[in-house]
Design a protein around this motif. Structure first.
Motif, PDB file in Angstrom:
ATOM      1  N   PHE A 488       3.260 -18.361   5.201  1.00 35.06           N
ATOM      2  CA  PHE A 488       2.112 -17.785   4.502  1.00 35.06           C
ATOM      3  C   PHE A 488       2.044 -16.275   4.714  1.00 35.06           C
ATOM      4  O   PHE A 488       1.707 -15.524   3.789  1.00 35.06           O
ATOM      5  CB  PHE A 488       0.817 -18.439   4.979  1.00 35.06           C
ATOM      6  N   ASN A 489       2.343 -15.815   5.919  1.00 34.10           N
ATOM      7  CA  ASN A 489       2.321 -14.377   6.197  1.00 34.10           C
ATOM      8  C   ASN A 489       3.274 -13.622   5.270  1.00 34.10           C
ATOM      9  O   ASN A 489       2.951 -12.545   4.767  1.00 34.10           O
ATOM     10  CB  ASN A 489       2.696 -14.112   7.650  1.00 34.10           C
ATOM     11  N   LYS A 490       4.453 -14.196   5.033  1.00 35.31           N
ATOM     12  CA  LYS A 490       5.413 -13.573   4.113  1.00 35.31           C
ATOM     13  C   LYS A 490       4.865 -13.579   2.687  1.00 35.31           C
ATOM     14  O   LYS A 490       4.998 -12.597   1.946  1.00 35.31           O
ATOM     15  CB  LYS A 490       6.745 -14.322   4.156  1.00 35.31           C
ATOM     16  N   PHE A 491       4.251 -14.693   2.319  1.00 34.69           N
ATOM     17  CA  PHE A 491       3.712 -14.859   0.969  1.00 34.69           C
ATOM     18  C   PHE A 491       2.620 -13.828   0.683  1.00 34.69           C
ATOM     19  O   PHE A 491       2.656 -13.123  -0.326  1.00 34.69           O
ATOM     20  CB  PHE A 491       3.172 -16.284   0.833  1.00 34.69           C
ATOM     21  N   VAL A 492       1.657 -13.722   1.571  1.00 30.43           N
ATOM     22  CA  VAL A 492       0.540 -12.823   1.318  1.00 30.43           C
ATOM     23  C   VAL A 492       0.976 -11.362   1.421  1.00 30.43           C
ATOM     24  O   VAL A 492       0.428 -10.480   0.738  1.00 30.43           O
ATOM     25  CB  VAL A 492      -0.640 -13.134   2.273  1.00 30.43           C
ATOM     26  N   LYS A 493       1.978 -11.086   2.251  1.00 26.69           N
ATOM     27  CA  LYS A 493       2.500  -9.718   2.336  1.00 26.69           C
ATOM     28  C   LYS A 493       3.114  -9.302   1.007  1.00 26.69           C
ATOM     29  O   LYS A 493       2.938  -8.157   0.552  1.00 26.69           O
ATOM     30  CB  LYS A 493       3.558  -9.631   3.452  1.00 26.69           C
ATOM     31  N   ARG A 494       3.801 -10.241   0.364  1.00 28.70           N
ATOM     32  CA  ARG A 494       4.388  -9.943  -0.945  1.00 28.70           C
ATOM     33  C   ARG A 494       3.289  -9.702  -1.980  1.00 28.70           C
ATOM     34  O   ARG A 494       3.358  -8.762  -2.782  1.00 28.70           O
ATOM     35  CB  ARG A 494       5.289 -11.092  -1.389  1.00 28.70           C
ATOM     36  N   LEU A 495       2.244 -10.539  -1.955  1.00 31.40           N
ATOM     37  CA  LEU A 495       1.143 -10.371  -2.901  1.00 31.40           C
ATOM     38  C   LEU A 495       0.463  -9.016  -2.712  1.00 31.40           C
ATOM     39  O   LEU A 495       0.142  -8.324  -3.693  1.00 31.40           O
ATOM     40  CB  LEU A 495       0.119 -11.491  -2.720  1.00 31.40           C
ATOM     41  N   GLU A 496       0.244  -8.638  -1.479  1.00 30.34           N
ATOM     42  CA  GLU A 496      -0.447  -7.379  -1.211  1.00 30.34           C
ATOM     43  C   GLU A 496       0.402  -6.171  -1.591  1.00 30.34           C
ATOM     44  O   GLU A 496      -0.126  -5.128  -1.990  1.00 30.34           O
ATOM     45  CB  GLU A 496      -0.866  -7.325   0.255  1.00 30.34           C
ATOM     46  N   SER A 497       1.720  -6.301  -1.500  1.00 32.80           N
ATOM     47  CA  SER A 497       2.589  -5.197  -1.936  1.00 32.80           C
ATOM     48  C   SER A 497       2.514  -5.013  -3.448  1.00 32.80           C
ATOM     49  O   SER A 497       2.589  -3.888  -3.955  1.00 32.80           O
ATOM     50  CB  SER A 497       4.036  -5.458  -1.499  1.00 32.80           C
ATOM     51  N   ILE A 498       2.354  -6.123  -4.178  1.00 32.55           N
ATOM     52  CA  ILE A 498       2.202  -6.041  -5.636  1.00 32.55           C
ATOM     53  C   ILE A 498       0.842  -5.447  -5.980  1.00 32.55           C
ATOM     54  O   ILE A 498       0.716  -4.651  -6.919  1.00 32.55           O
ATOM     55  CB  ILE A 498       2.378  -7.423  -6.284  1.00 32.55           C
ATOM     56  N   GLU A 499      -0.193  -5.829  -5.213  1.00 34.22           N
ATOM     57  CA  GLU A 499      -1.522  -5.241  -5.405  1.00 34.22           C
ATOM     58  C   GLU A 499      -1.462  -3.716  -5.334  1.00 34.22           C
ATOM     59  O   GLU A 499      -2.084  -3.020  -6.136  1.00 34.22           O
ATOM     60  CB  GLU A 499      -2.473  -5.734  -4.323  1.00 34.22           C
ATOM     61  N   ALA A 500      -0.723  -3.232  -4.353  1.00 30.84           N
ATOM     62  CA  ALA A 500      -0.618  -1.776  -4.170  1.00 30.84           C
ATOM     63  C   ALA A 500      -0.003  -1.118  -5.398  1.00 30.84           C
ATOM     64  O   ALA A 500      -0.375  -0.005  -5.776  1.00 30.84           O
ATOM     65  CB  ALA A 500       0.205  -1.473  -2.919  1.00 30.84           C
ATOM     66  N   GLN A 501       0.942  -1.822  -6.046  1.00 36.61           N
ATOM     67  CA  GLN A 501       1.565  -1.281  -7.255  1.00 36.61           C
ATOM     68  C   GLN A 501       0.586  -1.249  -8.431  1.00 36.61           C
ATOM     69  O   GLN A 501       0.694  -0.412  -9.315  1.00 36.61           O
ATOM     70  CB  GLN A 501       2.782  -2.122  -7.642  1.00 36.61           C
ATOM     71  N   LEU A 502      -0.380  -2.179  -8.429  1.00 35.71           N
ATOM     72  CA  LEU A 502      -1.338  -2.260  -9.530  1.00 35.71           C
ATOM     73  C   LEU A 502      -2.532  -1.332  -9.344  1.00 35.71           C
ATOM     74  O   LEU A 502      -3.240  -1.030 -10.311  1.00 35.71           O
ATOM     75  CB  LEU A 502      -1.849  -3.698  -9.662  1.00 35.71           C
ATOM     76  N   ALA A 503      -2.768  -0.887  -8.121  1.00 29.83           N
ATOM     77  CA  ALA A 503      -3.950  -0.077  -7.821  1.00 29.83           C
ATOM     78  C   ALA A 503      -4.014   1.151  -8.722  1.00 29.83           C
ATOM     79  O   ALA A 503      -3.047   1.911  -8.842  1.00 29.83           O
ATOM     80  CB  ALA A 503      -3.948   0.344  -6.353  1.00 29.83           C
ATOM     81  N   GLY A 504      -5.162   1.315  -9.378  1.00 28.52           N
ATOM     82  CA  GLY A 504      -5.380   2.474 -10.230  1.00 28.52           C
ATOM     83  C   GLY A 504      -4.696   2.424 -11.577  1.00 28.52           C
ATOM     84  O   GLY A 504      -4.743   3.403 -12.334  1.00 28.52           O
ATOM     85  N   LYS A 505      -4.034   1.304 -11.897  1.00 30.65           N
ATOM     86  CA  LYS A 505      -3.286   1.200 -13.157  1.00 30.65           C
ATOM     87  C   LYS A 505      -4.114   0.492 -14.234  1.00 30.65           C
ATOM     88  O   LYS A 505      -4.974  -0.332 -13.948  1.00 30.65           O
ATOM     89  CB  LYS A 505      -1.990   0.418 -12.935  1.00 30.65           C
ATOM     90  N   ASP A 506      -3.821   0.836 -15.480  1.00 29.95           N
ATOM     91  CA  ASP A 506      -4.347   0.102 -16.624  1.00 29.95           C
ATOM     92  C   ASP A 506      -3.415  -1.082 -16.851  1.00 29.95           C
ATOM     93  O   ASP A 506      -2.216  -0.903 -17.088  1.00 29.95           O
ATOM     94  CB  ASP A 506      -4.370   1.009 -17.861  1.00 29.95           C
ATOM     95  N   LEU A 507      -3.955  -2.299 -16.778  1.00 35.61           N
ATOM     96  CA  LEU A 507      -3.098  -3.475 -16.857  1.00 35.61           C
ATOM     97  C   LEU A 507      -2.429  -3.638 -18.213  1.00 35.61           C
ATOM     98  O   LEU A 507      -1.468  -4.392 -18.343  1.00 35.61           O
ATOM     99  CB  LEU A 507      -3.907  -4.732 -16.525  1.00 35.61           C
ATOM    100  N   ARG A 508      -2.917  -2.932 -19.209  1.00 34.60           N
ATOM    101  CA  ARG A 508      -2.259  -2.996 -20.520  1.00 34.60           C
ATOM    102  C   ARG A 508      -0.925  -2.264 -20.512  1.00 34.60           C
ATOM    103  O   ARG A 508      -0.075  -2.489 -21.371  1.00 34.60           O
ATOM    104  CB  ARG A 508      -3.183  -2.413 -21.593  1.00 34.60           C
ATOM    105  N   THR A 509      -0.753  -1.391 -19.535  1.00 36.33           N
ATOM    106  CA  THR A 509       0.514  -0.656 -19.438  1.00 36.33           C
ATOM    107  C   THR A 509       1.290  -1.018 -18.166  1.00 36.33           C
ATOM    108  O   THR A 509       2.489  -0.787 -18.093  1.00 36.33           O
ATOM    109  CB  THR A 509       0.254   0.864 -19.452  1.00 36.33           C
ATOM    110  N   ALA A 510       0.610  -1.590 -17.179  1.00 36.98           N
ATOM    111  CA  ALA A 510       1.272  -1.964 -15.916  1.00 36.98           C
ATOM    112  C   ALA A 510       1.810  -3.383 -16.015  1.00 36.98           C
ATOM    113  O   ALA A 510       1.478  -4.254 -15.202  1.00 36.98           O
ATOM    114  CB  ALA A 510       0.296  -1.825 -14.753  1.00 36.98           C
ATOM    115  N   ARG A 511       2.646  -3.625 -17.009  1.00 36.81           N
ATOM    116  CA  ARG A 511       3.096  -4.986 -17.295  1.00 36.81           C
ATOM    117  C   ARG A 511       3.971  -5.562 -16.187  1.00 36.81           C
ATOM    118  O   ARG A 511       3.807  -6.714 -15.787  1.00 36.81           O
ATOM    119  CB  ARG A 511       3.868  -4.998 -18.616  1.00 36.81           C
ATOM    120  N   GLN A 512       4.912  -4.772 -15.677  1.00 35.17           N
ATOM    121  CA  GLN A 512       5.886  -5.286 -14.718  1.00 35.17           C
ATOM    122  C   GLN A 512       5.231  -5.812 -13.441  1.00 35.17           C
ATOM    123  O   GLN A 512       5.464  -6.965 -13.056  1.00 35.17           O
ATOM    124  CB  GLN A 512       6.920  -4.211 -14.382  1.00 35.17           C
ATOM    125  N   PRO A 513       4.389  -5.027 -12.745  1.00 34.71           N
ATOM    126  CA  PRO A 513       3.764  -5.577 -11.540  1.00 34.71           C
ATOM    127  C   PRO A 513       2.816  -6.735 -11.835  1.00 34.71           C
ATOM    128  O   PRO A 513       2.665  -7.644 -10.999  1.00 34.71           O
ATOM    129  CB  PRO A 513       3.009  -4.383 -10.939  1.00 34.71           C
TER     130      PRO A 513
END
Length: 692
Positions: A488-513
């Motif tokens: 689970f620690n590995k799983f949530v670490k991966r999710l949180e790294s993706i969150e960081a990529q999405l921070a401050g982004k418009d989801l209409r353009t941040a398709r990849q993360p």
């Protein structure tokens, strides 16, 4: 504790009930039905109410948010009895939509309703001139409703009304949204924060606030579409077995004896017992010669096996056609918009109009549906005709499937690029998500950042009392819990790294993360993980390709086209692409097996097998009958009516599953009034104890 005997009021605020805002019936009501005994009723009233309702017939209010949290309610009731002037307010309700608007309206309304501001009748009109200490308890987004209340309370509350504690139960704290205002805080106010490590709703999923869609999806028949889709998925499970039976029924008795015919027998035996690729090495070379001898004009499948297979597939196609029809109507409605009724607290007119899909996105959906449905209709007609004639030539199956019109566009629709995560289906889903997410705001499991720099009248920071309730979560009680915890620690670490990529982004353009997050969650859905959790075996791929090439040579020998084999080879490529995507994002098995659940809690997660189910499983199939079974709703398999079932508590998702992390672990904090929460709360009460 103060000797003033101040009026203390505990206010319950419930959380989101519908993360995607699709259900118009669900309401995050914090209060029970009138027939239920309120928590702050007198003992006499309580006993009288209990006598008036026989134990076996006590009504249950399924809409009450805290209905299943009986331990939590009992702890509050016992706490109330210990003090002379402690009251519990549970009469606040809101839509429970996962939207910024709903939470803001709800918090503002509650602040006004308590004191009688902005035209609302005051619930505590008799306390307006008195000193009152409030203790708010909010689960999930109920905590953000409380934050909005603090902003309104700072404007309209009497000066003698102060907030003494706020207890956040699994509340996701936003970076920008729903910031707390401490103006109405008592100088000694404490913030109690209960959280569970395994709660991915608080840590990740709550980052996404959706546009309100209350009533719209219901009107668009979303429940019916989902039900038919579940029926389709359940029935599809029998397809591989029936297909094996069909292939093995092919009459090849006229083949000459010899080594080559032994190769064909090996293939048949493997199809019957389960494919063993080691046994099939070298078979394909001999198989080409055998297949050339197999005259497609005289080879037929067994009648009984073919009837079962054709009837089964025709049922699947009919349900798929039903889904397409309803989807098209739903897409048009979501595109054109829908006016639906809402509570006056949501909009003064009690009506709202909502459009969900952008016209361009809707047009793409409809184009894909039209492309698929054309071939689907032809395939349905062909299967119906073949059943009516009762003859099933080997080559007929390929012709009936309408490869070019149906199979090819279907495979194209589900195809995906493993590097870019692009594909027709996934591009459409990304567009819809980008349009429907109202805002993305990274959340935290602690209110510390929100309180940073906020001080009382004496310049001191407000105390935050962290209460971790992870040990109370059932995931810590399963066998090999330590191993699952590491995964689970590995799983949530991966999710949180993706969150960081999405921070401050418009989801209409941040398709990849956005797609990275979606596929990471999908990769840990147990059915998907099991389906694609296999080594990409070069020998297996090579054997399959050789077999398809052998079939192509065979059909060329007989002057036939080979679109079917070519599409099967492309289907293999698509399957391998998905396998690569899932494998790259899968950190390991998270969901526990049933045998790993301790006996003491097993009944909450595992259903006991029924006698009737065991008997029906042993019954032989009827010739020509479909393998479909009754669906959950009982509507879509008329020959298998749904039996009446006794009322029973719904089973929870298995520990370690994505639904478990999102719902069960998210509710661990409210299953009881945890000791750390209760201790901190009691320290803040300013009413006298009945025990002196």
């Amino acid at each position: 504790m103060s000797q003033e005997n101040v009026i203390n009021i505990v206010v319950l605020v419930s959380g989101t009930v519908d993360p995607v805002n699709m259900d118009p019936v669900l309401r995050s009501v914090s209060y029970p039905a009138p027939s239920l005994v309120p928590l702050d009723d007198s003992d006499a009233h309580q006993k009288a109410a209990q006598k008036s309702q026989p134990a076996a017939k006590k009504p249950k209010d399924k809409d009450w948010y805290w209905e299943e949290n009986w331990q939590f309610r009992n702890e509050l009731r016992m706490l109330r009895k210990q003090y002379t002037n402690l009251h519990i307010f549970e009469a606040h309700g809101w839509t429970g939509d996962n939207s910024v608007q709903a939470r803001t309206i709800s918090g503002t309304y509650l602040a006004n309703r308590l004191c009688g501001a902005e035209g609302e009748p005051a619930f505590y009109s008799g306390y307006l001139g008195k000193k009152v200490h409030f203790h708010f308890i909010g689960h999930s987004h109920g905590g953000n409703v409380i934050n909005e209340l603090t902003r309104q309370a700072a404007k309209v509350w009497p000066k003698q009304w102060r907030i003494r504690t706020i207890t956040y139960l699994s509340t996701p704290f936003f970076s920008k949204l729903h910031q707390v205002d401490t103006t109405a805080f008592d100088d000694d106010c404490k913030i109690i924060n209960a959280f569970c490590k395994y709660d991915i709703t608080q840590r990740v999923i709550a980052d996404f606030s959706m546009h309100p869609m209350t009533g719209l999806m219901k009107a668009a028949d979303s429940d019916e579409i989902g039900c038919i889709a579940r029926c389709l998925a359940k029935d599809a499970g029998a397809t591989p077995r029936l297909f094996k039976e069909l292939v093995c029924s092919l009459n090849v008795s006229f083949l000459k004896e010899g080594s080559s015919s032994k190769a064909w027998k090996t293939l048949q035996d493997n199809l019957k017992d389960g494919v063993d690729w080691d046994d099939l090495r070298g078979v394909t070379g001999a198989l080409v010669d055998d297949m050339k001898k197999l005259d497609i004009r005289v080879a037929h499948y067994g009648t009984a096996e073919a009837k079962r297979f054709y009837t089964h597939v025709l049922g699947l196609l009919s349900r798929l056609h039903d889904i397409f029809t309803r989807l098209r109507a739903a897409i048009i409605m979501l595109r054109d918009g829908f006016t639906y009724e809402v509570h006056k607290s949501v909009h003064p007119s009690k009506k709202m109009t909502r459009k969900v899909l952008h016209p361009a996105t809707a047009a793409k959906f409809i184009l894909e549906l039209n492309r698929l449905e054309g071939g689907l209709n032809k395939t349905k007609a062909a299967f119906t005709s073949r059943l009516s004639k009762g003859r099933f030539p080997a080559l007929g199956l390929v012709q009936d499937i309408y490869v070019v019109e149906f199979l090819k566009p279907l495979i194209t629709f589900f195809s995906v690029n493993p590097k870019t995560l692009r594909g027709p289906l996934w591009d459409l889903l990304a567009s819809v998500l980008g349009e429907q997410v109202e805002v993305f705001d990274n959340t935290s499991a602690t209110p510390v950042n929100q309180l940073a720099g906020k001080v009382n009248s004496k310049g001191r920071a407000f105390t935050v009392v962290p209460v971790e309730v992870t040990r109370a979560d059932h995931y810590t009680q399963v066998k090999e819990a330590a191993r699952y915890d590491a995964t689970f620690n590995k799983f949530v670490k991966r999710l949180e790294s993706i969150e960081a990529q999405l921070a401050g982004k418009d989801l209409r353009t941040a398709r990849q993360p956005l797609m990275e997050l979606l596929f990471t969650l999908v990769a840990h859905l147990e059915p998907v993980r099991d389906l694609f959790d296999f080594p990409i075996d070069a020998e297996y791929v090579g054997w399959f390709s050789t077999a398809m090439k052998a079939s192509i040579k065979w059909k060329k020998f007989w002057g036939q086209t080979s679109e079917f084999e070519l599409e099967l080879m492309r289907l293999l490529t698509v399957a391998l692409d998905y396998a690569a995507i899932i494998k790259a994002r899968n950190v390991g098995k998270l969901e526990v097996d049933e045998v790993q659940i301790p006996p003491g809690i097993k009944a909450e997660y595992v259903e006991k097998p029924g006698v009737k189910e065991l008997q029906s499983a042993k019954k032989p199939g009827v010739e020509g009958a479909s393998a479909q079974v009754a669906c959950d709703c009982g509507k879509h398999a008329p020959k298998a009516p749904r039996p009446e079932a006794e009322e029973a508590n719904a089973l929870k998702p298995l520990p370690g599953s994505i639904p478990y992390f999102a719902m069960v672990a998210h509710s661990t904090s409210r299953q009881t009034l945890h000791e750390g929460v209760k201790t901190a709360l009691k320290q803040q009460l300013t009413t006298l104890s009945k025990g002196g």
